[in-house]
Design an enzyme around this catalytic site. Structure first.
Site, mmCIF file in Angstrom:
data_model
loop_
_atom_site.group_PDB
_atom_site.id
_atom_site.type_symbol
_atom_site.label_atom_id
_atom_site.label_comp_id
_atom_site.label_asym_id
_atom_site.label_seq_id
_atom_site.Cartn_x
_atom_site.Cartn_y
_atom_site.Cartn_z
ATOM 1 N N PHE A 188 0.929 -1.250 -0.005
ATOM 2 C CA PHE A 188 0.096 0.052 0.113
ATOM 3 C C PHE A 188 0.905 1.376 -0.006
ATOM 4 O O PHE A 188 1.995 1.278 0.317
ATOM 5 C CB PHE A 188 -0.933 -0.113 1.233
ATOM 6 N N CYS A 189 0.492 2.319 -0.514
ATOM 7 C CA CYS A 189 0.847 3.667 -0.799
ATOM 8 C C CYS A 189 2.194 3.286 -1.517
ATOM 9 O O CYS A 189 3.358 3.669 -1.079
ATOM 10 C CB CYS A 189 1.325 4.090 0.602
ATOM 11 N N PRO A 190 2.224 2.919 -2.711
ATOM 12 C CA PRO A 190 3.377 2.437 -3.348
ATOM 13 C C PRO A 190 4.081 3.539 -3.927
ATOM 14 O O PRO A 190 3.566 4.733 -4.447
ATOM 15 C CB PRO A 190 2.913 1.461 -4.344
#
Length: 290
Positions: free
Chosen positions: A167-169
C-alpha cells in the site's frame, strides 16, 4: 500561495534504470534544525491536527523560521490520499471506518491510503526552499537515508525501490528483504516544503494491508481502476523484519540519527497542536480535501 503535493512515485522520465538499491548514509549537513516530538495523540483527536501543524510550520519555515523535524503517532486513524478521495464510493468507505471508531482524514501530501496506530511512527522534515528548486530524487533519498540509518542498531539491510502490491506504493518505498515498512511523500508550498514518511515499527504488515485492501474494494465500487492493488505478503513491521522492540526504541534511534545528521539540531520539544492557527488550518484542510 503556491501548493503542490507529490508521492514518491516519480515520472517515467525521472526514473533510473534500477530504482532498488542499498541505502547509503549521506554527508552530514550544517543545517540548523528543531526537533519536535508530539506525544501519542488522544484517541478522540483529529488526525488532521498533525498535518495542520506541519502546514503552519511550513509557512513559518518559508518565512525564515528554523527548519523542523516532526515525529508523531496517532492511536487509531486511517489517512487517505488525494487520489483515493476521488474514487466513486470513497465517502462511504471512509464513513464505514469512522463508524468503527477510527479517525479518518484526507492528507494534503502525495501518496495513498495508510492506516495509523501506536506502532506507526510518522516523521516529517520541513525545509526552506527560497530558490523554488525541485529535486525529488535528493529529497526522497535524504529521508530514506535517515530512516535506514536509524535502523542500523537492528539491521543494515534497508533498500529502496517500489514493492509491487504494497500500500501507498512508490519508487522510494523502504524495505527489508523485499517487504515494505516505510513510504515517503512530499508537500510543497511557495517557499518551503515537507518530506514526510510513515514507518511501521510494530503490528503485523498483513493485518494493515488487509485494512487498506478492504478500503479500496469498497471505495472503488468494484468498477473504478487506477488505485493500488494491495496484496498480502508485501508489508511488514520492523518488529517482524528486524526485531525492533518498540516504537519508542525506533523513535529514540531516529532522534539520535537526526542529531548526528544535523549537528546543530536543537533539543527536541514537546508539541501542543491545539493552537488557534492550527485548529483553523485543520478546519480549512477538512473543507478543502475531505
Amino acid at each position: 500561495m503556491s501548493l503542490s503535493s507529490q508521492s514518491n512515485q516519480l515520472p517515467e522520465s525521472e526514473k533510473s534504470v534500477s530504482t532498488e538499491k542499498r541505502i547509503l548514509p549521506d554527508k552530514h549537513t550544517s543545517l540548523r534544525l528543531q526537533i519536535w516530538e508530539t506525544p501519542l495523540m488522544r484517541p478522540d483527536s483529529s488526525v488532521l491536527d498533525a498535518f495542520a501543524w506541519e502546514e503552519v510550520m511550513c509557512r513559518r519555515v518559508g518565512a525564515g523560521h528554523l527548519p523542523v523535524a516532526h515525529i508523531w503517532r496517532h492511536p487509531d486513524a486511517f489517512v487517505a490520499g488525494l487520489r483515493d478521495r476521488r474514487l466513486p464510493r470513497a465517502v462511504e468507505a471512509m464513513e464505514r471506518i469512522r463508524g468503527e471508531g477510527t479517525a479518518v482524514c484526507v492528507r494534503p501530501s502525495g501518496g495513498a491510503a495508510v492506516p495509523l496506530n501506536p506502532g506507526v511512527v510518522n516523521v516529517s522534515l520541513i525545509l526552506p526552499n527560497p530558490g523554488h528548486a525541485i529535486n525529488i530524487h535528493d529529497d526522497f533519498r535524504e529521508m530514506a537515508s535517515i530512516i535506514a540509518e536509524s535502523l542500523i542498531p537492528w539491521t543494515t539491510q534497508a533498500e529502496t525501490g517500489e514493492v509491487q502490491g504494497a500500500f501507498c506504493p512508490g519508487d522510494y518505498d523502504v524495505s527489508v528483504g523485499g517487504l515494505k515498512f516505510c513510504g515517503i511523500a512530499q508537500r510543497r508550498q511557495a517557499k518551503a516544503y515537507i518530506i514526510t514518511a510513515f514507518i511501521i515499527v510494530e503490528d503485523q504488515g498483513d493485518r494493515l494491508a488487509s485494512e487498506v485492501r478492504r478500503f479500496y474494494e469498497e471505495a472503488s465500487g468494484g468498477v473504478a481502476k487506477g488505485y493500488p492493488e494491495v496484496k498480502l505478503g508485501t508489508m511488514a513491521s520492523l518488529q517482524e523484519l528486524a526485531g525492533v522492540p518498540s516504537s519508542a526504541a525506533y523513535t529514540a534511534s531516529l532522534v539520535r540519527t537526526l542529531r548526528r545528521r544535523y549537528p546543530y539540531a536543537e533539543i527536541e520539544r514537546v508539541l501542543s497542536v491545539g493552537t488557534d492557527e492550527v485548529l483553523l488550518t485543520a478546519e480549512q484542510m477538512k473543507l478543502r480535501y475531505d
